[in-house]
Motif scaffolding. Structure first.
Motif, short mmCIF file in Angstrom:
data_model
loop_
_atom_site.label_atom_id
_atom_site.label_comp_id
_atom_site.label_asym_id
_atom_site.label_seq_id
_atom_site.Cartn_x
_atom_site.Cartn_y
_atom_site.Cartn_z
N PHE A 1 -8.38 10.25 -9.60
CA PHE A 1 -7.32 9.25 -9.57
C PHE A 1 -7.01 8.75 -8.16
N VAL A 2 -7.79 9.18 -7.17
CA VAL A 2 -7.54 8.77 -5.79
C VAL A 2 -7.86 7.29 -5.63
N GLU A 3 -6.90 6.56 -5.12
CA GLU A 3 -7.09 5.14 -4.84
C GLU A 3 -7.45 4.92 -3.37
N GLU A 4 -6.77 5.68 -2.49
CA GLU A 4 -7.04 5.52 -1.05
C GLU A 4 -6.59 6.77 -0.30
N HIS A 5 -7.46 7.25 0.59
CA HIS A 5 -7.08 8.30 1.52
C HIS A 5 -6.64 7.64 2.83
N GLN A 6 -5.39 7.82 3.19
CA GLN A 6 -4.89 7.38 4.47
C GLN A 6 -4.83 8.58 5.41
N PRO A 7 -4.66 8.38 6.72
CA PRO A 7 -4.66 9.53 7.65
C PRO A 7 -3.66 10.62 7.29
N ALA A 8 -2.48 10.26 6.82
CA ALA A 8 -1.46 11.28 6.54
C ALA A 8 -0.96 11.25 5.10
N ALA A 9 -1.58 10.46 4.26
CA ALA A 9 -1.14 10.35 2.87
C ALA A 9 -2.31 9.93 2.00
N THR A 10 -2.22 10.27 0.72
CA THR A 10 -3.21 9.79 -0.25
C THR A 10 -2.47 9.06 -1.36
N ILE A 11 -3.00 7.89 -1.73
CA ILE A 11 -2.41 7.09 -2.79
C ILE A 11 -3.21 7.33 -4.06
N LEU A 12 -2.48 7.67 -5.14
CA LEU A 12 -3.12 7.96 -6.42
C LEU A 12 -2.59 7.04 -7.51
N ALA A 13 -3.47 6.69 -8.44
CA ALA A 13 -3.08 5.96 -9.63
C ALA A 13 -3.36 6.87 -10.82
N ILE A 14 -2.32 7.57 -11.27
CA ILE A 14 -2.49 8.59 -12.31
C ILE A 14 -2.16 8.01 -13.68
N PRO A 15 -2.60 8.66 -14.75
CA PRO A 15 -2.15 8.25 -16.09
C PRO A 15 -0.62 8.36 -16.18
N SER A 16 -0.01 7.52 -16.98
CA SER A 16 1.44 7.45 -17.06
C SER A 16 2.05 8.80 -17.44
N MET A 17 3.02 9.23 -16.62
CA MET A 17 3.79 10.44 -16.88
C MET A 17 5.20 10.19 -16.39
N THR A 18 6.18 10.81 -17.03
CA THR A 18 7.53 10.72 -16.49
C THR A 18 7.64 11.62 -15.27
N GLY A 19 8.65 11.36 -14.47
CA GLY A 19 8.87 12.20 -13.30
C GLY A 19 9.06 13.65 -13.68
N ARG A 20 9.76 13.89 -14.76
CA ARG A 20 10.00 15.26 -15.20
C ARG A 20 8.70 15.92 -15.68
N GLU A 21 7.86 15.16 -16.34
CA GLU A 21 6.56 15.69 -16.77
C GLU A 21 5.68 16.04 -15.57
N ILE A 22 5.74 15.21 -14.54
CA ILE A 22 4.95 15.48 -13.33
C ILE A 22 5.43 16.77 -12.67
N ALA A 23 6.74 16.96 -12.61
CA ALA A 23 7.29 18.19 -12.02
C ALA A 23 6.77 19.42 -12.76
N GLY A 24 6.79 19.39 -14.09
CA GLY A 24 6.28 20.51 -14.87
C GLY A 24 4.79 20.70 -14.69
N TYR A 25 4.06 19.61 -14.61
CA TYR A 25 2.61 19.66 -14.42
C TYR A 25 2.26 20.32 -13.08
#
Length: 264
Positions: free
Chosen positions: A125-149
């Motif tokens: 799901f990596v869209e771009e690696h930046q020097p200090a961050a990585t941008i990802l485009a993940i399948p849709s999840m709620t914020g709460r679901e991501i926390a549990g994941y």
């Protein structure tokens, strides 16, 4: 064929090239000594050092420093009993300690972030690696679901969150370690049109407060702080596996430590 400590250090530095200014140095030990065994850890706690010694390792590779300071400032510790006891352990054991912080963060992609992404199962799901961050485009999840994941994948008992966890997130900014501060994280929200930032840690009065105001204004934003060690341990575990492929004749182990904070 014998492998020296300096040879292993050279291997670890090679992917990033030479850095003029760095905290990555051999803190203890003789660079010309033969390596008998390698231990890898995120933090060289007293317990981790003892475990590495018990394993028979004479080289410990760690991400953070052994004496509670990023820049090895020890002047105030000279008469401190905790410092004295820990230093005695290192000196009497003869174990070599090499810190690998700046170099691994300058691997391409960043070795610590790459290990975290791998542990989360988000490599595709990596869209771009930046020097200090990585941008990802993940399948849709709620914020709460991501926390549990995240908790499930990293085997941790809690994360800290701010903002609206009911929102659906697809665009994520991942910032391992101490990169959750406002100077880096806040511009990323706007520039990359992020729904959520996941970071290790950062000042509580910066990015979390930005997210609070954004949500009050009706903007759908969320923030998850994993914890500094929790966001970077996976990178050091991945490093240990990489070292095994290069020095297959040497015993190489990752030495874990318990989470430093308790939720009470």
């Amino acid at each position: 064929m014998a492998v020296t400590i300096q040879q292993v250090i050279g291997t670890l530095m090679e992917p990033a090239g030479h850095l003029q200014k760095t905290v990555d140095t051999l803190k203890w030990g003789n660079p010309d000594a033969e390596v008998k065994g390698i231990a890898v850890a995120f933090m060289p706690t007293h317990l981790v050092i003892k475990q590495a010694i018990a394993m028979g390792a004479n080289l410990l590779i760690t991400h953070e420093g052994e004496f509670f300071s990023h820049h090895d400032q020890k002047d105030s510790l000279e008469n401190n009993s905790v410092y004295i006891e820990k230093r005695r352990l290192i000196e009497e054991s003869g174990i070599a300690i090499f810190r690998l912080h700046d170099y691994i963060h300058r691997y391409r992609p960043d070795g610590i972030t790459a290990g975290l992404i791998q542990a989360l199962g988000w490599s595709s799901f990596v869209e771009e690696h930046q020097p200090a961050a990585t941008i990802l485009a993940i399948p849709s999840m709620t914020g709460r679901e991501i926390a549990g994941y995240i908790k499930e994948k990293l085997g941790i008992s809690y994360v800290r969150a701010a903002g609206d966890l009911s929102i659906t997130c697809t665009r994520i900014g991942l910032l391992a370690g101490y990169r959750g501060g406002g100077a880096l994280a806040i511009p990323l929200f706007e520039k990359e049109n992020l729904d959520m930032i996941i970071a290790g840690e950062g000042p509580e009065w910066e990015t979390p407060e930005y997210v609070r105001d954004a949500v009050y204004q009706g903007k759908q934003k969320a923030l998850i702080m994993i914890g500094h060690a929790e966001s970077e341990e996976s990178g050091m575990k991945a490093l240990a596996e990489w070292i095994k492929t290069i020095y297959s004749d040497l015993p190489v182990s990752y030495v874990p430590e318990k989470p430093i904070f308790q939720v009470i």
